[in-house]
Design an enzyme around this catalytic site. Structure first.
Site, mmCIF file in Angstrom:
data_model
loop_
_atom_site.group_PDB
_atom_site.id
_atom_site.type_symbol
_atom_site.label_atom_id
_atom_site.label_comp_id
_atom_site.label_asym_id
_atom_site.label_seq_id
_atom_site.Cartn_x
_atom_site.Cartn_y
_atom_site.Cartn_z
ATOM 1 N N HIS A 188 0.859 -1.185 0.000
ATOM 2 C CA HIS A 188 0.000 0.000 0.000
ATOM 3 C C HIS A 188 0.898 1.238 0.000
ATOM 4 C CE1 HIS A 188 -3.780 2.170 0.792
ATOM 5 N NE2 HIS A 188 -3.054 2.939 1.598
ATOM 6 N N ASP A 224 -8.575 1.460 5.777
ATOM 7 C CA ASP A 224 -7.271 2.125 5.868
ATOM 8 C C ASP A 224 -7.204 3.079 7.049
ATOM 9 O OD1 ASP A 224 -4.794 3.148 5.354
ATOM 10 O OD2 ASP A 224 -5.342 4.139 3.470
#
Ligand code: DX5
Ligand code: ZN
Length: 217
Positions: A33, A176
């Site tokens: 990520h 997230d």
């Protein structure tokens, strides 16, 4: 489908970036990520193209690029050329979100949309069929190491329902911010498919074990 883990390189040691990229390669995690911040959309600046190029040279797993920038349309082709597999833009930064998602797919990437904590999932109803991933921000974007916002559980459930109603059940839900062993299982139970984890992987005593635990959560 078992859930995926995407360690956030924002929490890596930038002076030992290759080491931390290799760590993710060797770990149980599935994606990288990569958080791109412009100091305008969010009150912080992280890293950009040259750093992503360096990471891509060593990364052996898909690159999940999270753009926290204004006017992301300008850079869609650039990120495709850098090797991004998933490109996520913020709904709040895209006045023509439908067009942006089409452009991301046309460039050969999976199209993601991120929602800030205050943005209702309902905002995605009319583009549900045009996206591959929704990133629910469980902190206000801009910094790693913040506390998880509990409201995200209800939002995840509501988003899962919305995607099913719109015939978009293939779309992945990514969470997230502030994700760790204290909430990972409950998030997956609520419908999450991808867990992003920065601090809870890289700032732990044993990042390899932390990644494995989050994959098995
Ligand atoms: C926040 C970023 C996150 C961040 C997560 O703006 O989008 O990806 O790196 O970090 P942790 O897991 O430490 O909250
Ligand atoms: Zn992110």
């Amino acid at each position: 489908m078992p859930h995926l883990l995407a360690p956030s390189i924002l929490a890596a040691d930038f002076a030992n970036l290759q080491r931390d990229v290799e760590l993710v390669n060797a770990s149980a995690a599935h994606w990288f990520h990569l958080d791109v911040m412009d100091g305008v959309f969010v009150p912080n600046i992280s890293f950009g193209m040259p750093v992503i190029q360096a990471i891509a040279k060593h990364a052996k797993k898909p690159l999940d690029v999270h753009l926290m920038i204004v006017d992301p349309d300008r850079y869609i082709q650039t990120f495709a050329d850098l090797g991004a597999d998933v490109l996520t833009v913020h709904a709040e930064a895209c006045p023509h979100l439908h067009r942006t998602l089409g452009a991301i797919r046309d460039a050969g990437m999976k199209a993601g949309v991120a929602l800030n904590p205050h943005t209702p999932v309902e905002t995605l109803r009319d583009v549900a069929g045009d996206l591959d991933l929704v990133c629910l921000m469980s902190v206000n974007p801009g910094f790693g190491g913040q506390s998880f916002i509990d409201r995200t559980f209800a939002k995840t459930t509501a988003l899962r329902t919305l995607l099913e109603e719109e015939g978009a059940k293939e779309a992945l839900i990514e969470i997230d911010g502030g994700v760790g062993m204290g909430n990972a299982r409950a998030l997956v139970d609520a419908g999450a498919n991808v867990l992003v984890a920065g601090s809870s992987v890289f700032r732990s005593e044993d990042p390899m074990a932390a990644a494995l635990n989050l994959v098995n959560a």
